[in-house]
Design a protein around this motif. Structure first.
Motif, PDB file in Angstrom:
ATOM      1  N   ILE A   1       0.815  -1.213   0.000  1.00 34.42           N
ATOM      2  CA  ILE A   1       0.000   0.000   0.000  1.00 34.42           C
ATOM      3  C   ILE A   1       0.848   1.263   0.000  1.00 34.42           C
ATOM      4  N   LEU A   2       2.088   1.184   0.477  1.00 36.16           N
ATOM      5  CA  LEU A   2       2.913   2.382   0.596  1.00 36.16           C
ATOM      6  C   LEU A   2       3.191   3.027  -0.751  1.00 36.16           C
ATOM      7  N   GLN A   3       3.304   2.224  -1.806  1.00 37.53           N
ATOM      8  CA  GLN A   3       3.560   2.776  -3.138  1.00 37.53           C
ATOM      9  C   GLN A   3       2.375   3.568  -3.653  1.00 37.53           C
ATOM     10  N   LEU A   4       1.189   3.349  -3.087  1.00 34.80           N
ATOM     11  CA  LEU A   4      -0.014   4.047  -3.508  1.00 34.80           C
ATOM     12  C   LEU A   4      -0.351   5.232  -2.604  1.00 34.80           C
ATOM     13  N   LEU A   5      -0.087   5.081  -1.313  1.00 30.47           N
ATOM     14  CA  LEU A   5      -0.356   6.176  -0.376  1.00 30.47           C
ATOM     15  C   LEU A   5       0.605   7.346  -0.572  1.00 30.47           C
ATOM     16  N   LYS A   6       1.856   7.044  -0.914  1.00 33.34           N
ATOM     17  CA  LYS A   6       2.880   8.060  -1.164  1.00 33.34           C
ATOM     18  C   LYS A   6       3.025   9.041   0.001  1.00 33.34           C
ATOM     19  N   GLY A   7       2.961   8.512   1.200  1.00 31.39           N
ATOM     20  CA  GLY A   7       3.173   9.332   2.382  1.00 31.39           C
ATOM     21  C   GLY A   7       1.940  10.046   2.889  1.00 31.39           C
ATOM     22  N   THR A   8       0.834   9.985   2.159  1.00 35.57           N
ATOM     23  CA  THR A   8      -0.385  10.664   2.583  1.00 35.57           C
ATOM     24  C   THR A   8      -0.889  10.082   3.894  1.00 35.57           C
ATOM     25  N   SER A   9      -1.267  10.944   4.814  1.00 35.27           N
ATOM     26  CA  SER A   9      -1.751  10.500   6.113  1.00 35.27           C
ATOM     27  C   SER A   9      -3.146   9.901   6.010  1.00 35.27           C
ATOM     28  N   ILE A  10      -3.534   9.178   7.052  1.00 31.99           N
ATOM     29  CA  ILE A  10      -4.847   8.540   7.122  1.00 31.99           C
ATOM     30  C   ILE A  10      -5.541   9.046   8.386  1.00 31.99           C
ATOM     31  N   TYR A  11      -6.808   9.419   8.254  1.00 31.38           N
ATOM     32  CA  TYR A  11      -7.608   9.868   9.392  1.00 31.38           C
ATOM     33  C   TYR A  11      -8.739   8.868   9.631  1.00 31.38           C
ATOM     34  N   ILE A  12      -8.867   8.413  10.875  1.00 36.94           N
ATOM     35  CA  ILE A  12      -9.905   7.473  11.262  1.00 36.94           C
ATOM     36  C   ILE A  12     -11.005   8.239  11.993  1.00 36.94           C
ATOM     37  N   VAL A  13     -12.229   8.164  11.462  1.00 33.72           N
ATOM     38  CA  VAL A  13     -13.359   8.845  12.087  1.00 33.72           C
ATOM     39  C   VAL A  13     -14.443   7.824  12.398  1.00 33.72           C
ATOM     40  N   GLY A  14     -15.369   8.211  13.289  1.00 36.70           N
ATOM     41  CA  GLY A  14     -16.455   7.309  13.666  1.00 36.70           C
ATOM     42  C   GLY A  14     -16.962   7.641  15.049  1.00 36.70           C
ATOM     43  N   ASP A  15     -18.008   6.944  15.471  1.00 37.23           N
ATOM     44  CA  ASP A  15     -18.672   7.276  16.731  1.00 37.23           C
ATOM     45  C   ASP A  15     -17.903   6.856  17.976  1.00 37.23           C
ATOM     46  N   SER A  16     -16.954   5.933  17.846  1.00 39.13           N
ATOM     47  CA  SER A  16     -16.243   5.422  19.017  1.00 39.13           C
ATOM     48  C   SER A  16     -14.777   5.851  19.006  1.00 39.13           C
ATOM     49  N   THR A  17     -14.388   6.655  19.995  1.00 39.88           N
ATOM     50  CA  THR A  17     -12.985   7.051  20.120  1.00 39.88           C
ATOM     51  C   THR A  17     -12.105   5.831  20.356  1.00 39.88           C
ATOM     52  N   GLU A  18     -12.595   4.877  21.152  1.00 38.97           N
ATOM     53  CA  GLU A  18     -11.823   3.671  21.465  1.00 38.97           C
ATOM     54  C   GLU A  18     -11.532   2.860  20.210  1.00 38.97           C
ATOM     55  N   ILE A  19     -12.558   2.643  19.383  1.00 36.05           N
ATOM     56  CA  ILE A  19     -12.372   1.867  18.159  1.00 36.05           C
ATOM     57  C   ILE A  19     -11.460   2.626  17.192  1.00 36.05           C
TER      58      ILE A  19
END
Length: 381
Positions: A176-194
């Motif tokens: 996946i790194l060759q496709l992400l090219k350093g772009t960050s990922i943000y995880i959103v959703g109703d549960s902070t724990e998850i």
């Protein structure tokens, strides 16, 4: 309980009724149903990933294989990638194969099954219902080289480097790194724990830095988020998290777990300006109890543009949650992100441009330099 995964490729809103089926996969998540999709975009085909059963009319159901495969260190084959072709080698010297007529290779664009008849018994040498990427089956050849069965797979996308034959956790975290090219990922959703558990698993897998906005905010305010909400209100917390996201938007190679619930910035459509700087993944807990309700729930999530989380690039729907599900959910996220970025290899570069122009909120239709978000019009030259 085997979890059902939804999969289909839908085109832009200009042609909402068109659909193209793509290969999917099933996952065994110990009772945690996992459904994936990617949101509609005006200028980019949207992706609903990876698949199994029961979605809206725009989503075609497909069958698939397992999410996880054996680690590369324990595999009983040799694999290599030579740009246009991928090569698989399996040892058959000790199997008493009498002739090539005793070898059976069944293959399509995304799956491979190899069986050998030895001593009157049909033995499965290789079975994967999820190749790392699509191949051209009509151009695939196989032959016997001394004591090895060699299978040459003609790759559909010659730009994509295959780290392994199948799409496993190990191959995804590497490829996946060759496709992400350093772009960050943000995880959103109703549960902070998850959000945090999956973000940490993702970051560890791909070598990114894990960050959690709840920890950053609590460190700054020197009090728990719940206390902050009670004393100053949810809007104050959302505003503070938005400021944190603005600071993080210029960072690369991070996986950011955001606040869950209605007091988080991601739950408010007007706070997404800096979330668009990275690939966003919505971890949505499903209330579906059967195929019919899953179909209706998926339709609502596809069509409900008023829900802020629907701004996410990838939606991952999961049912019963336990901490030991984090790896499987993270793998599903990577699979979906791989499909999305493979579809448009300029997407990571477009995210980078969005950041360089100041994260002005004009995603995905980026305006020229000098555009004033308050004006709503393009700059004059």
């Amino acid at each position: 309980m085997a979890a059902a995964l939804l999969s289909a490729l839908s085109f832009s809103p200009r042609s909402p009724t068109e659909a193209l089926r793509i290969p999917g996969l099933d996952a065994h998540l110990c009772g945690s149903p996992l459904l994936l999709r990617v949101r509609n975009r005006p200028s980019l085909p949207s992706l609903h990933l990876p698949g199994g059963r029961g979605v809206s009319e725009r989503v075609g159901s497909v069958s698939g294989g397992h999410l996880s495969a054996a680690p590369a260190g324990t595999r009983n084959y040799e694999f290599s990638d030579s740009v246009s072709e991928a090569e698989l080698r399996l040892d058959i010297g000790a199997m008493d194969v009498q002739s090539s007529r005793d070898i059976f290779v069944d293959i399509d664009e995304t799956s491979l099954l190899i069986r050998v008849k030895a001593s009157g018994t049909l033995v499965t040498l290789m079975e994967t219902n999820r190749l790392f990427d699509k191949i051209n089956p009509s151009e695939t050849i196989w032959y016997i080289d001394e004591e090895q069965l060699v299978v040459n797979l003609k790759k559909y996308d010659t730009d994509l480097k295959w780290p392994d034959i199948g799409e496993s956790w190990e191959s995804l975290t590497s490829g996946i790194l060759q496709l992400l090219k350093g772009t960050s990922i943000y995880i959103v959703g109703d549960s902070t724990e998850i959000n945090q558990a999956v973000a940490e698993e993702l970051a560890a897998g791909i070598g990114y830095v894990p960050l959690c906005t709840s920890e950053l905010l609590e460190s700054y305010a020197e009090k728990p988020i719940d206390t902050w909400v009670v004393s100053e209100g949810a809007a104050s917390v959302a505003e503070a998290e938005s400021a944190v996201l603005e600071s993080l938007s210029s960072h690369v190679r991070t996986v950011v777990a955001t606040l869950g619930g209605k007091h988080g910035a991601a739950s408010r459509s007007d706070k997404w300006q800096h979330l668009y700087a990275g690939f966003t993944v919505w971890l949505s807990q499903s209330e579906a109890v059967d195929e019919a309700s899953a179909k209706e729930e998926a339709r609502r999530h596809i069509e409900d543009g008023s829900l802020a989380y629907a701004n996410a690039d990838v939606i991952v729907k999961l049912g019963k949650w336990e901490l030991d599900h984090a790896r499987e959910v993270a793998q599903g996220c990577l699979s979906a992100l791989k499909q999305l970025t493979s579809l448009d290899k300029q997407l990571a570069g477009k995210k980078s441009l969005y950041i360089r122009l100041g994260c002005r909120g004009d995603w995905p239709n980026i305006k020229p330099p000098g555009w004033d978000p308050s004006s709503g019009s393009d700059p004059e030259y």
